[in-house]
Design a protein around this motif. Structure first.
Motif, PDB file in Angstrom:
ATOM      1  N   THR A  61       0.836  -1.116  -0.245  1.00 28.37           N
ATOM      2  CA  THR A  61      -0.120  -0.041   0.003  1.00 28.37           C
ATOM      3  C   THR A  61       0.939   1.377   0.006  1.00 28.37           C
ATOM      4  OG1 THR A  61      -0.192  -0.047   2.139  1.00 28.37           O
ATOM      5  CG2 THR A  61      -2.025  -1.131   1.337  1.00 28.37           C
ATOM      6  N   ASN A  62       2.168   1.256  -0.281  1.00 28.75           N
ATOM      7  CA  ASN A  62       2.827   2.464  -0.332  1.00 28.75           C
ATOM      8  C   ASN A  62       3.864   2.499  -1.731  1.00 28.75           C
ATOM      9  OD1 ASN A  62       3.361   4.183   2.609  1.00 28.75           O
ATOM     10  ND2 ASN A  62       3.044   1.807   2.851  1.00 28.75           N
ATOM     11  N   PRO A  63       3.122   2.628  -2.853  1.00 29.96           N
ATOM     12  CA  PRO A  63       3.889   2.505  -4.276  1.00 29.96           C
ATOM     13  C   PRO A  63       5.028   3.364  -4.011  1.00 29.96           C
ATOM     14  CG  PRO A  63       1.959   3.793  -4.193  1.00 29.96           C
ATOM     15  CD  PRO A  63       1.780   3.327  -2.821  1.00 29.96           C
ATOM     16  N   GLU A  64       5.147   4.466  -3.592  1.00 37.51           N
ATOM     17  CA  GLU A  64       6.443   5.355  -3.552  1.00 37.51           C
ATOM     18  C   GLU A  64       7.514   4.648  -3.050  1.00 37.51           C
ATOM     19  OE1 GLU A  64       5.610   9.177  -1.928  1.00 37.51           O
ATOM     20  OE2 GLU A  64       4.134   9.570  -3.345  1.00 37.51           O
ATOM     21  N   ILE A  65       7.350   4.069  -1.965  1.00 36.94           N
ATOM     22  CA  ILE A  65       8.428   3.088  -1.680  1.00 36.94           C
ATOM     23  C   ILE A  65       9.108   2.117  -2.344  1.00 36.94           C
ATOM     24  CG2 ILE A  65       9.355   1.790   0.567  1.00 36.94           C
ATOM     25  CD1 ILE A  65       7.867   3.753   2.382  1.00 36.94           C
ATOM     26  N   ARG A  66       7.768   1.300  -2.904  1.00 39.87           N
ATOM     27  CA  ARG A  66       8.006   0.077  -3.698  1.00 39.87           C
ATOM     28  C   ARG A  66       8.684   0.492  -4.892  1.00 39.87           C
ATOM     29  NH1 ARG A  66       5.413  -1.699  -8.030  1.00 39.87           N
ATOM     30  NH2 ARG A  66       5.538  -4.052  -8.394  1.00 39.87           N
ATOM     31  N   GLN A  67       8.662   1.593  -5.565  1.00 34.42           N
ATOM     32  CA  GLN A  67       8.997   2.271  -6.818  1.00 34.42           C
ATOM     33  C   GLN A  67      10.748   2.432  -6.363  1.00 34.42           C
ATOM     34  OE1 GLN A  67       6.858   1.337  -9.249  1.00 34.42           O
ATOM     35  NE2 GLN A  67       8.354   2.609 -10.101  1.00 34.42           N
ATOM     36  N   LYS A  68      11.190   2.648  -5.189  1.00 40.50           N
ATOM     37  CA  LYS A  68      12.469   2.914  -4.792  1.00 40.50           C
ATOM     38  C   LYS A  68      13.085   1.512  -4.574  1.00 40.50           C
ATOM     39  CE  LYS A  68      12.157   7.366  -2.554  1.00 40.50           C
ATOM     40  NZ  LYS A  68      12.482   8.112  -1.193  1.00 40.50           N
ATOM     41  N   LEU A  69      12.323   0.690  -4.230  1.00 38.28           N
ATOM     42  CA  LEU A  69      13.191  -0.686  -4.129  1.00 38.28           C
ATOM     43  C   LEU A  69      13.203  -1.372  -5.340  1.00 38.28           C
ATOM     44  CD1 LEU A  69      11.047  -1.903  -0.893  1.00 38.28           C
ATOM     45  CD2 LEU A  69      13.219  -0.994  -0.852  1.00 38.28           C
ATOM     46  N   LEU A  70      12.304  -1.270  -6.421  1.00 39.67           N
ATOM     47  CA  LEU A  70      12.404  -2.100  -7.600  1.00 39.67           C
ATOM     48  C   LEU A  70      13.895  -2.093  -8.263  1.00 39.67           C
ATOM     49  CD1 LEU A  70       9.125  -1.352  -9.404  1.00 39.67           C
ATOM     50  CD2 LEU A  70       9.607  -3.400  -8.679  1.00 39.67           C
ATOM     51  N   PRO A  71      14.707  -1.051  -8.232  1.00 39.16           N
ATOM     52  CA  PRO A  71      15.768  -1.268  -8.918  1.00 39.16           C
ATOM     53  C   PRO A  71      16.818  -1.904  -8.362  1.00 39.16           C
ATOM     54  CG  PRO A  71      15.088   1.385  -8.800  1.00 39.16           C
ATOM     55  CD  PRO A  71      14.097   0.396  -8.135  1.00 39.16           C
ATOM     56  N   TYR A  72      16.605  -2.520  -7.133  1.00 41.03           N
ATOM     57  CA  TYR A  72      17.470  -3.348  -6.301  1.00 41.03           C
ATOM     58  C   TYR A  72      16.905  -4.838  -6.531  1.00 41.03           C
ATOM     59  CZ  TYR A  72      19.454   0.767  -4.391  1.00 41.03           C
ATOM     60  OH  TYR A  72      19.867   2.159  -4.218  1.00 41.03           O
ATOM     61  N   CYS A  73      15.813  -5.014  -7.140  1.00 40.81           N
ATOM     62  CA  CYS A  73      15.289  -6.499  -7.358  1.00 40.81           C
ATOM     63  C   CYS A  73      16.002  -6.983  -8.475  1.00 40.81           C
ATOM     64  CB  CYS A  73      13.903  -6.354  -7.708  1.00 40.81           C
ATOM     65  SG  CYS A  73      12.776  -5.523  -6.371  1.00 40.81           S
ATOM     66  N   ARG A  74      16.496  -8.308  -8.581  1.00 39.20           N
ATOM     67  CA  ARG A  74      17.435  -8.937  -9.387  1.00 39.20           C
ATOM     68  C   ARG A  74      16.536  -9.640 -10.452  1.00 39.20           C
ATOM     69  NH1 ARG A  74      20.155 -12.556  -5.065  1.00 39.20           N
ATOM     70  NH2 ARG A  74      19.361 -10.927  -3.428  1.00 39.20           N
ATOM     71  N   LEU A  75      15.251  -9.731 -10.112  1.00 37.06           N
ATOM     72  CA  LEU A  75      14.272 -10.476 -11.356  1.00 37.06           C
ATOM     73  C   LEU A  75      13.311  -9.488 -11.653  1.00 37.06           C
ATOM     74  CD1 LEU A  75      13.453 -13.673  -9.182  1.00 37.06           C
ATOM     75  CD2 LEU A  75      15.181 -13.451 -11.032  1.00 37.06           C
ATOM     76  N   LYS A  76      12.939  -9.855 -12.981  1.00 39.60           N
ATOM     77  CA  LYS A  76      11.840  -9.008 -13.560  1.00 39.60           C
ATOM     78  C   LYS A  76      10.622 -10.035 -13.835  1.00 39.60           C
ATOM     79  CE  LYS A  76      14.817  -5.529 -16.073  1.00 39.60           C
ATOM     80  NZ  LYS A  76      16.036  -5.748 -15.220  1.00 39.60           N
ATOM     81  N   PRO A  77       9.720  -9.435 -14.248  1.00 43.29           N
ATOM     82  CA  PRO A  77       8.622 -10.785 -14.460  1.00 43.29           C
ATOM     83  C   PRO A  77       9.053 -11.801 -15.581  1.00 43.29           C
ATOM     84  CG  PRO A  77       7.683  -8.317 -14.358  1.00 43.29           C
ATOM     85  CD  PRO A  77       8.958  -8.351 -14.198  1.00 43.29           C
ATOM     86  N   GLY A  78       8.669 -12.949 -15.379  1.00 45.30           N
ATOM     87  CA  GLY A  78       9.116 -14.171 -16.401  1.00 45.30           C
ATOM     88  C   GLY A  78      10.267 -14.577 -15.997  1.00 45.30           C
ATOM     89  N   GLU A  79      11.215 -13.839 -14.955  1.00 42.57           N
ATOM     90  CA  GLU A  79      12.311 -14.549 -14.685  1.00 42.57           C
ATOM     91  C   GLU A  79      12.697 -15.296 -13.412  1.00 42.57           C
ATOM     92  OE1 GLU A  79      15.292 -10.702 -16.678  1.00 42.57           O
ATOM     93  OE2 GLU A  79      15.183 -11.000 -14.554  1.00 42.57           O
ATOM     94  N   ILE A  80      13.497 -16.383 -13.492  1.00 44.02           N
ATOM     95  CA  ILE A  80      13.750 -17.078 -12.331  1.00 44.02           C
ATOM     96  C   ILE A  80      15.150 -17.075 -11.766  1.00 44.02           C
ATOM     97  CG2 ILE A  80      13.546 -19.565 -11.663  1.00 44.02           C
ATOM     98  CD1 ILE A  80      11.546 -20.192 -14.219  1.00 44.02           C
ATOM     99  N   TRP A  81      15.122 -17.256 -10.316  1.00 44.31           N
ATOM    100  CA  TRP A  81      16.443 -17.422  -9.768  1.00 44.31           C
ATOM    101  C   TRP A  81      16.605 -18.426  -9.208  1.00 44.31           C
ATOM    102  CZ3 TRP A  81      17.032 -18.688  -4.661  1.00 44.31           C
ATOM    103  CH2 TRP A  81      18.145 -18.415  -3.961  1.00 44.31           C
ATOM    104  N   THR A  82      17.569 -19.142  -9.420  1.00 45.82           N
ATOM    105  CA  THR A  82      18.204 -20.631  -9.125  1.00 45.82           C
ATOM    106  C   THR A  82      18.987 -20.426  -8.049  1.00 45.82           C
ATOM    107  OG1 THR A  82      19.479 -20.845 -10.953  1.00 45.82           O
ATOM    108  CG2 THR A  82      17.271 -21.820 -11.082  1.00 45.82           C
ATOM    109  N   ASP A  83      18.832 -21.186  -6.832  1.00 47.60           N
ATOM    110  CA  ASP A  83      19.634 -20.962  -5.725  1.00 47.60           C
ATOM    111  C   ASP A  83      20.960 -21.607  -6.191  1.00 47.60           C
ATOM    112  OD1 ASP A  83      20.779 -21.419  -3.217  1.00 47.60           O
ATOM    113  OD2 ASP A  83      19.434 -23.052  -2.841  1.00 47.60           O
ATOM    114  N   PRO A  84      22.153 -21.145  -5.957  1.00 46.18           N
ATOM    115  CA  PRO A  84      23.781 -21.614  -6.233  1.00 46.18           C
ATOM    116  C   PRO A  84      23.892 -23.065  -5.633  1.00 46.18           C
ATOM    117  CG  PRO A  84      23.620 -19.363  -5.390  1.00 46.18           C
ATOM    118  CD  PRO A  84      22.310 -19.688  -5.265  1.00 46.18           C
ATOM    119  N   ARG A  85      23.226 -23.311  -4.463  1.00 44.66           N
ATOM    120  CA  ARG A  85      23.255 -24.565  -3.828  1.00 44.66           C
ATOM    121  C   ARG A  85      22.409 -25.784  -4.738  1.00 44.66           C
ATOM    122  NH1 ARG A  85      23.718 -23.339   2.671  1.00 44.66           N
ATOM    123  NH2 ARG A  85      25.118 -21.731   2.560  1.00 44.66           N
ATOM    124  N   GLY A  86      21.737 -25.038  -5.509  1.00 46.22           N
ATOM    125  CA  GLY A  86      20.686 -26.180  -6.258  1.00 46.22           C
ATOM    126  C   GLY A  86      19.462 -26.618  -5.469  1.00 46.22           C
TER     127      GLY A  86
END
Length: 317
Positions: free
Chosen positions: A10-35
Motif C-alpha cells: 500500500t506504499n507505491p512510492e517506497i516500492r518504486q525505490k526498491l524495484l531497482p534493487y530487485c534482481r528479477l523482472k517478470p518472467g525471470e527465475i532465480w535459481t539457488d547456487p546450492r541447487g
C-alpha cells in the motif's frame, strides 16, 4: 521500535525505490547456487510459468503445494493490487485458474494446503464460496479444515474479537502423512478400547496439534522472523508443521504466492527443496534475500530492520 519499512503493497512510492534493487523482472527465475530452491516473478494463474518453475529445479514434481493467496477482502482495513478484493465470481475465477495451474505440475500423490479468510462483515466470504468451488476439482479429496488461533486479534467492543485463521487441507492420490507433535506436554490420560491409556498408545510426551492450532505465535515486529513491509506474513512454525507432516527430506514443495518467503525458509530449515513465485518483483526479492540472510546469520527474518539496507531514500547510482 517501529519497523524500517511500512506495508509495501500500500506504499507505491517506497516500492518504486526498491524495484531497482530487485534482481528479477517478470518472467525471470532465480535459481539457488546450492541447487536447492528456485524463485520466480510470475503469475500463479499461468500454467507455463508454473511448469517453467518446476523445470528450473531439475523437473521434479512437488509433493506439496502450500498457498496463501489474496482473501478477497481488505487486509488491515486497506486494499491493494497484491491483496485485492472484488466480486465473488471474479475471485472464484482467479482461484480456479491458479489452482488448476498448480495441480498441473504437482505429483500424482500430493498434499494441498490453502490459507483462506472469512470476512465476518460480508457474509463470511470467500471461505464458503471457495470451499464449494473446490468440489469441482474431483481429483482432490478434502481432508481437514484447520484453524490457527492468532494471539493478537482484531475487532471491536460490539463483536467477538477475530483471532482465527483458516487452513484448508486436501490431498491428491495417496501421499504419505507424518504425524507431528506440539511443545505442549500431555497432562491428562485418556482411555480407549480395552482401557488402553494414552501412555500405551503413544510414546510421545507431547500432544498432537489436531486441526485447531493454539501453540503458534502470530508474527509481529517483536519477533525475529518478522519481515518489515510484508503485512500478510505467516509464522515459520506453521509452515514447518505443514512441510514436516506432508513431505520427506529432499522432496520439492511449492508456493505460488511467496510474499515474505516463509515457505522457502521453512523448506530450507526442514531439509526440503522449494519452488516459489510471486507476481511482484519486490516480494520475490525479499524471499531470496530472506533465504540468503538466514544462511548468513541463522536468523529467520529482520525483526524491525529493513531487508533493503542499501535504500536510504535516494535512487541507486
Amino acid at each position: 521500535m517501529t519497523e524500517a519499512l511500512p506495508r509495501l503493497d500500500t506504499n507505491p512510492e517506497i516500492r518504486q525505490k526498491l524495484l531497482p534493487y530487485c534482481r528479477l523482472k517478470p518472467g525471470e527465475i532465480w535459481t539457488d547456487p546450492r541447487g536447492r530452491h528456485a524463485v520466480a516473478v510470475s503469475d500463479a494463474r499461468d500454467p507455463e510459468s508454473m511448469a517453467g518453475l518446476v523445470r528450473a529445479l531439475d523437473g521434479t514434481h512437488p509433493v506439496l503445494l502450500a498457498a496463501d493467496p489474496p482473501y478477497n477482502f481488505p487486509v488491515g482495513g486497506r486494499r491493494s493490487e497484491q491483496l485485492f478484493s472484488g466480486d465473488i465470481p471474479a475471485y472464484l475465477d482467479f482461484s480456479r485458474k491458479w489452482i488448476a495451474a498448480g495441480l498441473g505440475v504437482l505429483d500424482e500423490n500430493a498434499h494441498v494446503y490453502i490459507w483462506l479468510g472469512a470476512d465476518q462483515n460480508d457474509g463470511f466470504q470467500p471461505l464458503p464460496d471457495f470451499m464449494l468451488m473446490m468440489r469441482a476439482f474431483k481429483e482432490l479429496e478434502s481432508r481437514s479444515l484447520i484453524t490457527m488461533r492468532n494471539q493478537r486479534g482484531y475487532g471491536t467492543q460490539q463483536n467477538w474479537m477475530s483471532v482465527r485463521q483458516e487452513l484448508l487441507y486436501y490431498r491428491r492420490g495417496k501421499p504419505s502423512f507424518f504425524p507431528q507433535y506440539t511443545d505442549i506436554p500431555r497432562l491428562l490420560k485418556g482411555y480407549y478400547k480395552g482401557e488402553q491409556s494414552n501412555d500405551d498408545r503413544s510414546r510421545h510426551r507431547n500432544i498432537r496439534p489436531g486441526n485447531v492450532w493454539v501453540d503458534i505465535q502470530q508474527v509481529f515486529y517483536r519477533l525475529e522472523e518478522n519481515v518489515p513491509g510484508s503485512y500478510a506474513q505467516k509464522p515459520v512454525k506453521a509452515l514447518e508443521r505443514v512441510i514436516l507432516s506432508s513431505s520427506e527430506a529432499d522432496d520439492v514443495v511449492m508456493d505460488p504466492f511467496a510474499h515474505s518467503g516463509t515457505t522457502l525458509i521453512a523448506a530450507e530449515r526442514s531439509g526440503r527443496r522449494c519452488i516459489c513465485a510471486d507476481i511482484d518483483p519486490v516480494f520475490a526479492e525479499i524471499s531470496i534475500r530472506r533465504l540468503e540472510w538466514y544462511r548468513e546469520s541463522g536468523k529467520t527474518g529482520w525483526q524491525w530492520q529493513s531487508p533493503f539496507p542499501e535504500v536510504s531514500g535516494d535512487e541507486p547510482g
